[in-house]
Design a protein around this motif. Structure first.
Motif, mmCIF file in Angstrom:
data_model
loop_
_atom_site.group_PDB
_atom_site.id
_atom_site.type_symbol
_atom_site.label_atom_id
_atom_site.label_comp_id
_atom_site.label_asym_id
_atom_site.label_seq_id
_atom_site.Cartn_x
_atom_site.Cartn_y
_atom_site.Cartn_z
ATOM 1 N N LYS A 277 0.790 -1.592 0.062
ATOM 2 C CA LYS A 277 -0.177 0.165 -0.293
ATOM 3 C C LYS A 277 1.033 1.174 -0.019
ATOM 4 O O LYS A 277 0.604 2.374 -1.092
ATOM 5 C CB LYS A 277 -1.093 -0.182 1.194
ATOM 6 C CG LYS A 277 -2.128 0.499 0.982
ATOM 7 C CD LYS A 277 -2.910 0.875 2.279
ATOM 8 C CE LYS A 277 -4.440 1.606 2.245
ATOM 9 N NZ LYS A 277 -5.152 1.799 3.132
ATOM 10 N N ARG A 278 1.496 1.691 0.569
ATOM 11 C CA ARG A 278 2.729 2.281 0.431
ATOM 12 C C ARG A 278 3.246 2.898 -0.723
ATOM 13 O O ARG A 278 3.494 3.708 -0.940
ATOM 14 C CB ARG A 278 3.731 1.657 1.730
ATOM 15 C CG ARG A 278 3.562 1.546 3.042
ATOM 16 C CD ARG A 278 2.797 3.642 4.371
ATOM 17 N NE ARG A 278 2.275 3.675 4.678
ATOM 18 C CZ ARG A 278 1.033 3.531 5.173
ATOM 19 N NH1 ARG A 278 0.626 3.312 4.061
ATOM 20 N NH2 ARG A 278 0.512 3.480 6.195
ATOM 21 N N LEU A 288 -0.482 9.842 2.058
ATOM 22 C CA LEU A 288 -0.060 9.310 3.589
ATOM 23 C C LEU A 288 -1.788 8.503 4.011
ATOM 24 O O LEU A 288 -1.821 9.578 4.333
ATOM 25 C CB LEU A 288 0.880 8.620 3.997
ATOM 26 C CG LEU A 288 2.337 8.639 3.157
ATOM 27 C CD1 LEU A 288 3.414 8.258 4.477
ATOM 28 C CD2 LEU A 288 2.385 7.666 2.122
ATOM 29 N N GLY A 289 -2.574 7.957 4.381
ATOM 30 C CA GLY A 289 -3.152 7.978 5.198
ATOM 31 C C GLY A 289 -4.135 6.807 5.473
ATOM 32 O O GLY A 289 -3.472 5.931 5.462
ATOM 33 N N GLY A 290 -5.203 6.582 6.498
ATOM 34 C CA GLY A 290 -5.783 5.641 7.069
ATOM 35 C C GLY A 290 -6.530 5.031 6.465
ATOM 36 O O GLY A 290 -7.249 3.699 6.282
ATOM 37 N N ARG A 347 -5.221 12.872 -3.020
ATOM 38 C CA ARG A 347 -6.298 12.055 -3.050
ATOM 39 C C ARG A 347 -6.294 11.046 -4.765
ATOM 40 O O ARG A 347 -6.591 10.177 -4.647
ATOM 41 C CB ARG A 347 -7.405 12.250 -3.256
ATOM 42 C CG ARG A 347 -7.075 13.828 -2.139
ATOM 43 C CD ARG A 347 -7.365 13.181 -0.330
ATOM 44 N NE ARG A 347 -8.372 12.010 0.079
ATOM 45 C CZ ARG A 347 -8.210 11.178 0.706
ATOM 46 N NH1 ARG A 347 -7.068 11.432 2.520
ATOM 47 N NH2 ARG A 347 -9.221 10.526 1.367
ATOM 48 N N VAL A 348 -6.081 10.919 -5.546
ATOM 49 C CA VAL A 348 -6.779 10.528 -6.999
ATOM 50 C C VAL A 348 -5.485 10.476 -7.750
ATOM 51 O O VAL A 348 -4.462 11.544 -7.984
ATOM 52 C CB VAL A 348 -7.500 11.676 -7.574
ATOM 53 C CG1 VAL A 348 -8.192 10.852 -9.222
ATOM 54 C CG2 VAL A 348 -9.152 11.589 -6.651
ATOM 55 N N GLY A 349 -5.017 9.527 -8.202
ATOM 56 C CA GLY A 349 -3.213 9.190 -8.628
ATOM 57 C C GLY A 349 -3.893 8.206 -10.563
ATOM 58 O O GLY A 349 -4.598 7.646 -9.577
ATOM 59 N N VAL A 350 -3.231 8.830 -10.960
ATOM 60 C CA VAL A 350 -4.065 8.691 -12.163
ATOM 61 C C VAL A 350 -2.130 8.115 -13.289
ATOM 62 O O VAL A 350 -1.463 9.041 -13.180
ATOM 63 C CB VAL A 350 -4.577 8.980 -13.440
ATOM 64 C CG1 VAL A 350 -4.698 8.797 -14.510
ATOM 65 C CG2 VAL A 350 -5.303 9.707 -12.789
ATOM 66 N N VAL A 351 -2.297 6.934 -13.825
ATOM 67 C CA VAL A 351 -1.108 6.389 -14.594
ATOM 68 C C VAL A 351 -2.344 5.838 -15.933
ATOM 69 O O VAL A 351 -2.542 5.027 -15.793
ATOM 70 C CB VAL A 351 -0.154 5.365 -13.976
ATOM 71 C CG1 VAL A 351 0.509 5.062 -14.931
ATOM 72 C CG2 VAL A 351 0.444 5.686 -12.632
#
Ligand code: ADP
Length: 481
Positions: A277-278, A288-290, A347-351
């Motif tokens: 997850k990291r 980073l977050g829960g 909050r949103v990552g796009v590849v």
């Protein structure tokens, strides 16, 4: 029993989607049941570059406009016949189109050639080899069965598998004269389709048996809504139509031994997923977050319901979930997702791209996988999700409906839930499922229970390979009888 498979894709040599995973894994599963499979594939330049040196086992002075040769090689435990026809397959770009995504204009010729060779091999053109069964995958291989029927090997039992009815290989009537089929084939029960030539249609008509990749999709394609114009034909062949759900290669997709993960883990030690997850957070530049990370690994198209993700994106983020999206496809959808990532940095990552290794890491590190498909013959990403404890959130259609048990109250109480299903492919219905998932995630015992139940599900090929063996045997019995 010897089976000749014909396919335009096979993992690990050439893959654009689930078809390649299936044609790469099924021969190994069938091999374990005593069925020998040899697979004929096109010798795209990227494939030829990966082959060991070999002598041709079959040669053509002229095959659809040029010289060609067939090589018999073994790659990754797969017995292959590779059709080396540089005038058709040696080009820069994808298997079906150029770098801009435009189809190769001679696709009709390229896959007629593949199919012609398939039928030649079926009728014994390679000395010492004659298959008992011929198994064609998708429209690119479908004409094999027409060539067999109209000359080469009408008595050899055949199977046509439909991995996606949306891709049919339809061409103008003008190509018919170049296919080398007898005139009688250009008929309603032959290759003729709405005045042109239909490759998949021809295969469906000629096949002894038809399969598709889940029981629900096998029913759906008999209706006008999902039949894509072929529902009438499929209904007329209903007695020969079977739905056999895909499995996955549990050797390649194994969270306890996957070299593409940052850390391996098992259902007994789910905390060990954290390192993945990291790694996902880092790769997608997420805070980073829960909270949970929901992922998407997909072709970015209307079929896959990606426009619904775009429409619901702000609301998904507002629930506290983060999104990691990997895919390529429709330029408009790519742009809309990138705009969403820009609105919700961290909050949103796009590849945008195709990345096999990253897809493994996402299954191993994200909490849930979203698959809001409008139709889905089987779907594989939810099966990888089950195996990796990446809980599927799915539209209730096709193989998605067949492979996941919705976490309703009764299923949760019985301990059989493996994911979250929603019916209408709308932002509202998707959000209901997302909210249900968020509330389950808030109680680790519930969430871990769903993860573990999914990881226990049998997603291997073994059972489905048995179904193919039974089908092959029934066809041989029909031939004998
Ligand atoms: P389809 O064949 O319709 O595209 P499936 O779910 O049956 O859908 O199979 C998709 C396969 O392609 C899966 O193995 C999935 O992991 C893989 N895949 C799809 N998009 C990507 C991508 N952008 N990068 C890596 N793998 C991908």
């Amino acid at each position: 029993m010897e089976v000749l498979a014909v396919t335009p894709e096979i993992f690990p040599l050439i893959k654009t989607g689930g078809l390649a995973d299936v044609t790469g894994a099924l021969p190994l599963a069938l091999g374990a049941k005593g069925v020998g499979v040899r697979t004929l594939i096109p010798g795209y330049s990227s494939v030829m570059a990966k082959l060991p040196p070999s002598e041709p086992v079959l040669e053509y002075a002229a095959l659809q406009g040029g010289a060609a040769a067939v090589h018999a090689v073994e790659v990754s435990g797969l017995d292959l016949f590779v059709l080396d026809a540089p005038h058709l397959f040696d080009r820069v770009g994808g298997p079906y189109g150029d770098a801009t995504g435009a189809d190769w204009p001679d696709n009709w010729r390229r896959f007629a050639a593949l199919s012609h060779v398939g039928a030649d091999i079926a009728s014994g053109a390679i000395s010492g080899y004659r298959p008992d069964i011929v198994h064609a995958h998708d429209w690119q291989a479908a004409l094999t069965l027409a060539y067999m029927r109209y000359g080469h090997a009408p008595d050899t039992p055949s199977v046509m598998t439909v991995h996606n009815l949306a891709f049919q290989g339809q061409f103008g009537a003008g190509i018919f004269g170049s296919l080398g089929l007898p005139g009688e084939a250009m008929s309603l029960d032959g290759v003729e389709y709405y005045g042109g030539v239909g490759y998949l249609k021809a295969g469906l008509q000629a096949a002894w048996a038809i399969t598709t990749v889940s029981p629900t999709y096998a029913q759906e394609i008999r209706t006008p809504e999902f039949g894509m114009g072929l529902d009438g034909l499929l209904n007329s062949r209903a007695a020969d139509l079977h739905g056999i759900v895909n499995g996955i290669d549990t050797g390649i997709w194994d969270p306890a031994a996957d070299p593409l993960l940052a850390g391996v883990y098992s259902a007994k030690a789910l905390k060990a997923r954290t390192v993945n997850k990291r790694a996902v957070e880092e790769r997608f530049s997420l805070q980073l977050g829960g909270g949970p990370i929901f992922c998407i690994v997909s072709r970015l198209t209307w079929q896959k319901g990606i426009d619904v993700i775009v429409a619901a994106l702000d609301e998904i983020v507002s629930t506290g979930a983060r999104l990691a999206i990997l895919g390529t496809g429709d330029a408009g959808l790519e742009g809309a997702l990138l705009a969403g990532a820009a609105r919700h940095r961290g909050r949103v990552g796009v590849v945008i791209g195709y990345d096999e290794a990253l897809s493994h890491l996402m299954q191993g590190g994200c909490d849930a996988i979203l698959v809001p498909s409008r139709f889905e013959p089987c779907g594989l990403t939810q099966l990888y999700g089950l195996r990796y404890g990446c809980v599927p959130i799915l539209a209730r259609t096709g193989g998605l409906a067949d492979t996941v048990v919705d976490a309703n109250e009764a299923a949760l109480a019985a301990g059989v839930a493996t994911g979250f299903l929603f019916s209408a492919v709308t932002p509202e219905a998707l959000m209901q499922a997302v909210r249900r998932a968020m509330s389950a995630f808030a109680t680790p015992a519930v969430w871990n229970g769903i993860q573990k139940q999914g990881m226990k599900a049998d997603v291997s090929w073994s059972r489905s390979a048995d179904r193919y063996v039974d089908l092959y045997k029934s066809l041989l019995a029909r031939k004998g009888g």
